[in-house]
Design an enzyme around this catalytic site. Sequence first.
Site, mmCIF file in Angstrom:
data_model
loop_
_atom_site.group_PDB
_atom_site.id
_atom_site.type_symbol
_atom_site.label_atom_id
_atom_site.label_comp_id
_atom_site.label_asym_id
_atom_site.label_seq_id
_atom_site.Cartn_x
_atom_site.Cartn_y
_atom_site.Cartn_z
ATOM 1 N N ASP A 281 -5.327 38.980 35.297
ATOM 2 C CA ASP A 281 -6.436 38.038 35.309
ATOM 3 C C ASP A 281 -7.662 38.708 34.659
ATOM 4 O O ASP A 281 -7.560 39.217 33.550
ATOM 5 C CB ASP A 281 -6.693 37.568 36.752
ATOM 6 C CG ASP A 281 -7.737 36.469 36.868
ATOM 7 O OD1 ASP A 281 -7.426 35.315 36.537
ATOM 8 O OD2 ASP A 281 -8.870 36.771 37.286
ATOM 9 N N TYR B 61 -13.487 24.772 35.475
ATOM 10 C CA TYR B 61 -13.991 25.805 36.384
ATOM 11 C C TYR B 61 -14.867 26.838 35.697
ATOM 12 O O TYR B 61 -15.889 27.258 36.254
ATOM 13 C CB TYR B 61 -12.839 26.456 37.155
ATOM 14 C CG TYR B 61 -12.038 27.499 36.414
ATOM 15 C CD1 TYR B 61 -12.186 28.855 36.696
ATOM 16 C CD2 TYR B 61 -11.091 27.137 35.464
ATOM 17 C CE1 TYR B 61 -11.433 29.820 36.043
ATOM 18 C CE2 TYR B 61 -10.333 28.083 34.805
ATOM 19 C CZ TYR B 61 -10.511 29.430 35.097
ATOM 20 O OH TYR B 61 -9.761 30.381 34.442
ATOM 21 N N TYR C 18 -17.641 35.559 34.839
ATOM 22 C CA TYR C 18 -17.526 34.333 34.052
ATOM 23 C C TYR C 18 -18.858 33.956 33.410
ATOM 24 O O TYR C 18 -18.878 33.378 32.319
ATOM 25 C CB TYR C 18 -17.052 33.185 34.947
ATOM 26 C CG TYR C 18 -15.667 33.378 35.513
ATOM 27 C CD1 TYR C 18 -14.543 32.926 34.824
ATOM 28 C CD2 TYR C 18 -15.469 34.001 36.742
ATOM 29 C CE1 TYR C 18 -13.267 33.086 35.336
ATOM 30 C CE2 TYR C 18 -14.198 34.167 37.264
ATOM 31 C CZ TYR C 18 -13.104 33.713 36.555
ATOM 32 O OH TYR C 18 -11.836 33.885 37.066
ATOM 33 N N HIS D 71 0.221 32.038 38.869
ATOM 34 C CA HIS D 71 -0.776 32.967 38.345
ATOM 35 C C HIS D 71 -0.794 34.329 39.046
ATOM 36 O O HIS D 71 -0.933 35.362 38.383
ATOM 37 C CB HIS D 71 -2.160 32.320 38.451
ATOM 38 C CG HIS D 71 -3.255 33.152 37.854
ATOM 39 N ND1 HIS D 71 -3.324 33.457 36.514
ATOM 40 C CD2 HIS D 71 -4.333 33.761 38.429
ATOM 41 C CE1 HIS D 71 -4.394 34.197 36.273
ATOM 42 N NE2 HIS D 71 -5.024 34.399 37.415
#
Length: 320
Positions: free
Chosen positions: A104, A153, A234, A299
Site C-alpha cells: 500500500d 476517497y 494522501y 488488498h
Amino acid sequence: MEGIEHKMISVNGITMHVAEKGQGPLVLFIHGFPELWYSWRHQIVYLAAHGYRAVAPDLRGYGDTTGAPTSPAQYTTLHLVGDIVALLDAIAPEQDKVFVVGHDWGAIIAWYLCLYRPDRVKALVNLSVAFIPRNPTMKPLERFRAFYGDDYYMCRFQEPGDIEAEFAKVGVKGVIKKFLTYRTAGPLYFPKGEGFRGSYDCPITLPSWLSEEDVDYYASKFEQSGFTGGVNYYRMSDLNWELNAPWTSVQVKVPVKFIVGDSDLTYHMPGTKDYIHNGGFQKDVPLLQEVVVMEDTAHFIQQEKPNEINKQIYDFIQKF
C-alpha cells in the site's frame, strides 16, 4: 508474537518505533494505511525463522512512533524516504544494501526509495501498488477527480479535519474493521456525511484471517495517534508530483517482484492491468522479474494470505 523486540530509534527528527526479530541479512517491511508494523507480524516471524533479520517500523504519524509534525507538508515522499534511510543508517550501518518489502503506501515509499537511493536496496518485493510513473501533464488529484469525482476517497482525504470527522462518527474500531475487511474491487467512495460505504451501523463479520484481538491492537494504537498522520500522506499527492519532477521518466533499477490480489481495488484502477501486463511496468522497472496475481485475494494481502506471501518473499530474496 513471541520473541519480537521493540525499540525506539531517533531518525530524521522523529522517534521511530521499530519491531524486529532474527539475525542475518536485513529485510525491511514498510506498512500502509491504516496499518502498523503489526501488519507484518506473520512475515516477521517467518523470515526470522529462515535466517533473516526482519524489521518493521511504525511510519511517521503512526502507532508508537512519536515526534511526527502536524503540518501535512512534512509528509512528502522526501520526508518518508528520509526516515527510512536514516533508520537504515541507525540499525544496519554495516549493510550497504537491504531487502525491502512494501505494501500500500509502504509500496509507494519503497518505489521512491528505489528512485532516490537505489544504492540502499538489494531487492524489492512490493505488494498491491504497482509503480506509478509521473505524468508530467496532469496532477494526481486532477486525474482522480476526472475518473471518479469528488467523493473518491483520495479526494475526500484532502481537506484537513474533514475525513477525520467522518471517521469519528464511525469510531476507531469501526474504521479499522471497515478498511481491513473491504473487498470491493471497484473504487472506494466516501460521500460527504454518509460515512464508509454509506452506512455507520452495518455489522461486520470478521474473516478468518483477522481476529478481534488484531482489531483491538490496531484500534488501541489509532486511538492514541489518530488518523491524521496517515491521511496526511494522501494530502501530499500533488506536492509530491511537484517535488518529484526531477525523477520524471527515471527507471526503477533494482530487482523487483510484484504481488497483487485479483480482488484488490488498486488492481482494478483504470489502466492498471494493461500497465502491469502489457509492457509498461517492465519498461519502467526493467529488473522486474516476476508479477504474481493471487486469486480470490483482496488488498490486505500479507494478512489475508500470510503463508503464501511469506513463501513468495522468501523464494525471491534468497536468490540474492
